[in-house]
Enzyme design. Structure first.
Site, PDB file in Angstrom:
ATOM      1  CG  ASN A 147      65.747  11.453 -68.336  1.00  7.50           C
ATOM      2  OD1 ASN A 147      64.582  11.785 -69.225  1.00  7.50           O
ATOM      3  ND2 ASN A 147      66.362  11.546 -67.544  1.00  7.50           N
ATOM      4  CE  LYS A 168      69.158  13.886 -67.959  1.00  7.96           C
ATOM      5  NZ  LYS A 168      70.391  13.480 -67.163  1.00  7.96           N
ATOM      6  CG  HIS A 221      66.027  10.897 -63.452  1.00  6.64           C
ATOM      7  ND1 HIS A 221      66.947  12.128 -63.374  1.00  6.64           N
ATOM      8  CD2 HIS A 221      66.464  10.402 -64.446  1.00  6.64           C
ATOM      9  CE1 HIS A 221      68.249  11.687 -63.582  1.00  6.64           C
ATOM     10  NE2 HIS A 221      67.621  11.220 -64.805  1.00  6.64           N
ATOM     11  CD  GLU A 267      68.991  14.974 -64.252  1.00  8.73           C
ATOM     12  OE1 GLU A 267      67.835  14.991 -64.966  1.00  8.73           O
ATOM     13  OE2 GLU A 267      69.950  14.656 -64.825  1.00  8.73           O
ATOM     14  CD  GLU A 274      69.444   6.855 -64.440  1.00  8.09           C
ATOM     15  OE1 GLU A 274      70.032   6.981 -65.586  1.00  8.09           O
ATOM     16  OE2 GLU A 274      68.915   7.980 -63.787  1.00  8.09           O
ATOM     17  N   GLY A 327      75.378  12.923 -65.796  1.00 12.83           N
ATOM     18  CA  GLY A 327      75.783  14.081 -66.553  1.00 12.83           C
ATOM     19  C   GLY A 327      77.116  14.292 -66.410  1.00 12.83           C
ATOM     20  CB  SER A 329      78.187   9.425 -68.436  1.00 13.40           C
ATOM     21  OG  SER A 329      78.533  10.537 -67.359  1.00 13.40           O
TER      22      SER A 329
HETATM   23  P1  PGA Z   1      73.364  10.829 -68.681  1.00 14.52           P
HETATM   24  O1  PGA Z   1      71.882  10.747 -68.120  1.00 14.52           O
HETATM   25  O2  PGA Z   1      73.388   9.767 -69.348  1.00 14.52           O
HETATM   26  O3  PGA Z   1      72.834  12.469 -69.269  1.00 14.52           O
HETATM   27  O4  PGA Z   1      74.157  10.715 -67.905  1.00 14.52           O
HETATM   28  C1  PGA Z   1      70.935  10.054 -67.687  1.00 14.52           C
HETATM   29  C2  PGA Z   1      70.036  10.292 -66.710  1.00 14.52           C
HETATM   30  O5  PGA Z   1      69.464  11.078 -65.999  1.00 14.52           O
HETATM   31  O6  PGA Z   1      68.618   9.372 -66.944  1.00 14.52           O
END
Ligand code: PGA
Length: 252
Positions: A9, A11, A94, A96, A162, A168, A208
């Site tokens: 992903n 983003k 997701h 976010e 998640e 993040g 992460s």
């Molecule tokens: P991250 O994000 O690996 O940067 O923690 C995972 C995600 O949001 O799918």
């Protein structure tokens, strides 16, 4: 058997000059015994990514889609449009999107249904906040958020656990925490979709994931892959995560 699935992903990251080198390296390094690999760049990079990945084992997906096929929805992109372009996957729900763009359980379910109607496979995201975990609500939140799975075709579905507090932040769930959540999600999927579909369902961990924690997370029996944000931007790191996963694991 469940074939492991590792999804990137990106983003809101990436640029045209770097995509070609990234995908060429990935195509070269991923073999048929490896997990299935999906890369989800921002919308504008989909055409170039699809062109480069065409004919390879790497699938390209989107990070979102709208629930209507077309209409007066300024700034949105429909699943039909993505399918027409050649995308195969879409990330839906997701955290976010839930946190910053008003995504709800209902809108995520509608997007996932529209994606499948267009023939796209869905990575449906669920996960608790830190506050919910600290107050012991994790499993209840997962049960509520995963209710949407009931209306979906299991053949075009993967679920991603998640935890919001791990995304993040550099703070991943422990393998035991991930396994507990994944086992809950698989039990829930068995209630909603039947035992056979739940046994075949791929449940990914996201939050992460890095080359140095991927082996232990992916060693858990219900962790069938990973949804990787930050660490997927570096192709070497992403390849290391792919190679940390078993190609397949026994299903039920
Ligand atoms: P991250 O994000 O690996 O940067 O923690 C995972 C995600 O949001 O799918």
């Amino acid at each position: 058997m469940r074939r492991c699935l590792i999804a990137a992903n990106w983003k809101m990251h990436g640029n045209v000059p770097s995509i070609q080198a990234y995908l060429e390296t990935l195509i070269e390094r991923v073999g048929s015994d490896d997990p299935e690999v999906v890369v989800c760049p921002p919308f504008t990079f989909l055409p170039v990514a699809l062109l480069i990945a065409s004919g390879s084992g790497i699938a390209i997906g989107s990070q979102n889609c709208h629930w209507e096929e077309k209409g007066a929805f300024t700034g949105e992109v429909s699943a039909t449009m993505l399918a027409e372009l050649g995308a195969r996957w879409v990330i839906v729900g997701h955290s976010e999107r839930r946190q910053h763009f008003g995504e709800t359980d209902a809108s995520a379910a509608a997007r996932a249904k529209a994606a499948q109607r267009a023939g796209l496979s869905v990575i449906f995201c669920v996960g608790e906040t830190l506050e919910q975990r600290d107050s012991g609500e994790t499993l209840a939140v997962l049960e509520r958020q995963s209710a949407a799975v009931a209306g979906l075709d299991p053949a075009l579905l993967a679920v991603a656990y998640e935890p919001v507090w791990a995304i993040g932040t550099g703070r991943n769930a422990t393998p035991a925490q991930a396994q507990e959540a994944h086992a809950t999600l698989r039990r829930r999927a068995a209630e909603l979709l039947g035992a056979e579909a739940a046994g075949a369902l791929r449940i990914l961990y996201g939050g992460s994931v890095k080359p140095n924690n991927a082996v232990s997370l992916l060693a858990e029996s219900d962790v069938d892959g990973a949804l990787v944000g930050g660490a997927s931007l570096d192709v070497e790191g992403f390849c290391a995560i792919i190679h940390a996963a078993p190609g397949h694991r026994p299903g039920v």
